[in-house]
Design a protein around this motif. Structure first.
Motif, PDB file in Angstrom:
ATOM      1  N   ARG A 164      -9.474   7.765 -16.591  1.00 13.40           N
ATOM      2  CA  ARG A 164     -10.085   9.083 -16.823  1.00 13.40           C
ATOM      3  C   ARG A 164     -11.605   8.971 -16.831  1.00 13.40           C
ATOM      4  N   HIS A 165     -12.133   7.925 -17.474  1.00 16.82           N
ATOM      5  CA  HIS A 165     -13.578   7.710 -17.526  1.00 16.82           C
ATOM      6  C   HIS A 165     -14.162   7.574 -16.118  1.00 16.82           C
ATOM      7  N   ARG A 166     -13.402   6.952 -15.234  1.00 13.50           N
ATOM      8  CA  ARG A 166     -13.843   6.785 -13.840  1.00 13.50           C
ATOM      9  C   ARG A 166     -13.535   8.004 -12.977  1.00 13.50           C
ATOM     10  N   SER A 167     -12.964   9.045 -13.585  1.00 21.77           N
ATOM     11  CA  SER A 167     -12.583  10.282 -12.887  1.00 21.77           C
ATOM     12  C   SER A 167     -11.606  10.028 -11.745  1.00 21.77           C
ATOM     13  N   LEU A 168     -10.697   9.088 -11.953  1.00 24.18           N
ATOM     14  CA  LEU A 168      -9.685   8.782 -10.947  1.00 24.18           C
ATOM     15  C   LEU A 168      -8.432   9.619 -11.187  1.00 24.18           C
ATOM     16  N   ILE A 169      -7.778   9.993 -10.115  1.00 25.94           N
ATOM     17  CA  ILE A 169      -6.519  10.729 -10.185  1.00 25.94           C
ATOM     18  C   ILE A 169      -5.403   9.699 -10.294  1.00 25.94           C
ATOM     19  N   PHE A 170      -4.526   9.876 -11.281  1.00 23.44           N
ATOM     20  CA  PHE A 170      -3.418   8.936 -11.438  1.00 23.44           C
ATOM     21  C   PHE A 170      -2.167   9.659 -11.893  1.00 23.44           C
ATOM     22  N   ILE A 171      -1.035   9.072 -11.550  1.00 22.44           N
ATOM     23  CA  ILE A 171       0.279   9.652 -11.827  1.00 22.44           C
ATOM     24  C   ILE A 171       1.101   8.606 -12.565  1.00 22.44           C
ATOM     25  N   ASP A 172       1.803   9.043 -13.604  1.00 26.27           N
ATOM     26  CA  ASP A 172       2.683   8.137 -14.352  1.00 26.27           C
ATOM     27  C   ASP A 172       3.778   7.579 -13.457  1.00 26.27           C
ATOM     28  N   GLY A 173       4.172   6.363 -13.779  1.00 27.04           N
ATOM     29  CA  GLY A 173       5.268   5.736 -13.061  1.00 27.04           C
ATOM     30  C   GLY A 173       5.866   4.622 -13.891  1.00 27.04           C
ATOM     31  N   VAL A 174       6.809   3.933 -13.305  1.00 30.27           N
ATOM     32  CA  VAL A 174       7.423   2.777 -13.951  1.00 30.27           C
ATOM     33  C   VAL A 174       7.867   1.804 -12.860  1.00 30.27           C
ATOM     34  N   GLY A 175       7.593   0.533 -13.102  1.00 30.34           N
ATOM     35  CA  GLY A 175       8.096  -0.517 -12.224  1.00 30.34           C
ATOM     36  C   GLY A 175       9.400  -1.040 -12.810  1.00 30.34           C
ATOM     37  N   GLN A 176      10.478  -0.949 -12.045  1.00 31.07           N
ATOM     38  CA  GLN A 176      11.793  -1.329 -12.559  1.00 31.07           C
ATOM     39  C   GLN A 176      12.554  -2.132 -11.515  1.00 31.07           C
ATOM     40  N   HIS A 177      12.916  -3.360 -11.866  1.00 35.19           N
ATOM     41  CA  HIS A 177      13.757  -4.156 -10.979  1.00 35.19           C
ATOM     42  C   HIS A 177      15.146  -3.524 -10.954  1.00 35.19           C
ATOM     43  N   PRO A 178      15.785  -3.456  -9.789  1.00 38.33           N
ATOM     44  CA  PRO A 178      17.073  -2.763  -9.713  1.00 38.33           C
ATOM     45  C   PRO A 178      18.239  -3.479 -10.391  1.00 38.33           C
ATOM     46  N   SER A 179      18.093  -4.784 -10.680  1.00 35.32           N
ATOM     47  CA  SER A 179      19.266  -5.476 -11.216  1.00 35.32           C
ATOM     48  C   SER A 179      19.011  -6.500 -12.309  1.00 35.32           C
ATOM     49  N   ASN A 180      17.773  -6.916 -12.528  1.00 38.58           N
ATOM     50  CA  ASN A 180      17.573  -7.943 -13.569  1.00 38.58           C
ATOM     51  C   ASN A 180      17.416  -7.304 -14.941  1.00 38.58           C
ATOM     52  N   GLN A 181      17.275  -8.102 -15.959  1.00 36.43           N
ATOM     53  CA  GLN A 181      17.242  -7.629 -17.341  1.00 36.43           C
ATOM     54  C   GLN A 181      15.847  -7.222 -17.819  1.00 36.43           C
ATOM     55  N   TRP A 182      14.842  -7.358 -16.966  1.00 39.66           N
ATOM     56  CA  TRP A 182      13.475  -7.022 -17.340  1.00 39.66           C
ATOM     57  C   TRP A 182      13.367  -5.521 -17.567  1.00 39.66           C
ATOM     58  N   SER A 183      12.811  -5.114 -18.690  1.00 44.46           N
ATOM     59  CA  SER A 183      12.607  -3.686 -18.966  1.00 44.46           C
ATOM     60  C   SER A 183      11.593  -3.107 -17.993  1.00 44.46           C
ATOM     61  N   GLY A 184      11.751  -1.832 -17.690  1.00 47.32           N
ATOM     62  CA  GLY A 184      10.784  -1.171 -16.831  1.00 47.32           C
ATOM     63  C   GLY A 184       9.401  -1.171 -17.470  1.00 47.32           C
ATOM     64  N   GLU A 185       8.376  -1.292 -16.630  1.00 49.00           N
ATOM     65  CA  GLU A 185       6.995  -1.319 -17.117  1.00 49.00           C
ATOM     66  C   GLU A 185       6.302   0.004 -16.788  1.00 49.00           C
ATOM     67  N   ALA A 186       5.817   0.678 -17.826  1.00 50.16           N
ATOM     68  CA  ALA A 186       5.008   1.874 -17.601  1.00 50.16           C
ATOM     69  C   ALA A 186       3.837   1.491 -16.701  1.00 50.16           C
ATOM     70  N   SER A 187       3.549   2.342 -15.741  1.00 54.51           N
ATOM     71  CA  SER A 187       2.532   2.050 -14.733  1.00 54.51           C
ATOM     72  C   SER A 187       1.872   3.349 -14.299  1.00 54.51           C
ATOM     73  N   TYR A 188       0.841   3.207 -13.475  1.00 56.50           N
ATOM     74  CA  TYR A 188       0.192   4.371 -12.880  1.00 56.50           C
ATOM     75  C   TYR A 188       0.019   4.140 -11.386  1.00 56.50           C
ATOM     76  N   LEU A 189       0.234   5.204 -10.624  1.00 59.29           N
ATOM     77  CA  LEU A 189      -0.192   5.226  -9.233  1.00 59.29           C
ATOM     78  C   LEU A 189      -1.589   5.820  -9.262  1.00 59.29           C
ATOM     79  N   VAL A 190      -2.569   5.038  -8.848  1.00 59.80           N
ATOM     80  CA  VAL A 190      -3.966   5.474  -8.874  1.00 59.80           C
ATOM     81  C   VAL A 190      -4.367   5.812  -7.443  1.00 59.80           C
ATOM     82  N   LEU A 191      -4.697   7.071  -7.218  1.00 56.54           N
ATOM     83  CA  LEU A 191      -5.013   7.549  -5.874  1.00 56.54           C
ATOM     84  C   LEU A 191      -6.470   7.290  -5.520  1.00 56.54           C
TER      85      LEU A 191
END
Length: 142
Positions: free
Chosen positions: A81-108
């Protein structure tokens, strides 16, 4: 392709297999190496030629607790926000392993170099970056 990295091969494989889910008004799933039409539409609508999918969670792929990860993501969001960048919430999630999804951002509109700098600042092993061809690429940072 990634042989000179200090990141374990199985970790790199997991990154390559992960689904990078974008929320917001036009949800989509980014997959490394697969062109994405929804991402192309997001780029066009926001007048950008590139974007990056980045998290601040789990530095160097070491599992952190929920509160720590949430705090890291909030610091990351404040910086965007300080850099005035546009970003959208997301999550990185492996389709089959036990790793929890990681909150992430797509930064345009984030150049590859700027994306690498942010990923490094937030202690990540890798980011996912897409250029004008809207084909997500795994970019290792170490």
């Amino acid at each position: 392709m990634f042989s000179d990295s200090g990141i374990p091969r199985e970790t790199i494989e997991a990154y390559l297999e992960t689904h990078y889910c974008i929320h917001g008004d036009t949800p989509t799933i980014l997959k490394v190496g697969e062109t994405n039409r929804t991402l192309a539409a997001l780029h066009k609508a926001n007048h950008v030629a590139c974007s990056a999918f980045i998290t601040a969670c789990n530095p160097f792929s070491q599992i952190g607790d929920g509160a720590s990860n949430a705090s890291r993501q909030e610091v990351f969001a404040r910086e965007l926000r300080h850099r005035s960048l546009i970003f959208i919430d997301g999550v990185g999630q492996h389709p089959s392993n036990q790793w929890s999804g990681e909150a992430s951002y797509l930064v345009l509109g984030l150049s590859l170099e700027a994306a690498k700098t942010l990923g490094t600042k937030f202690e990540q092993n890798a980011i996912v970056w897409s250029g004008a061809d809207v084909t997500p690429q795994l970019i290792l940072l170490r």
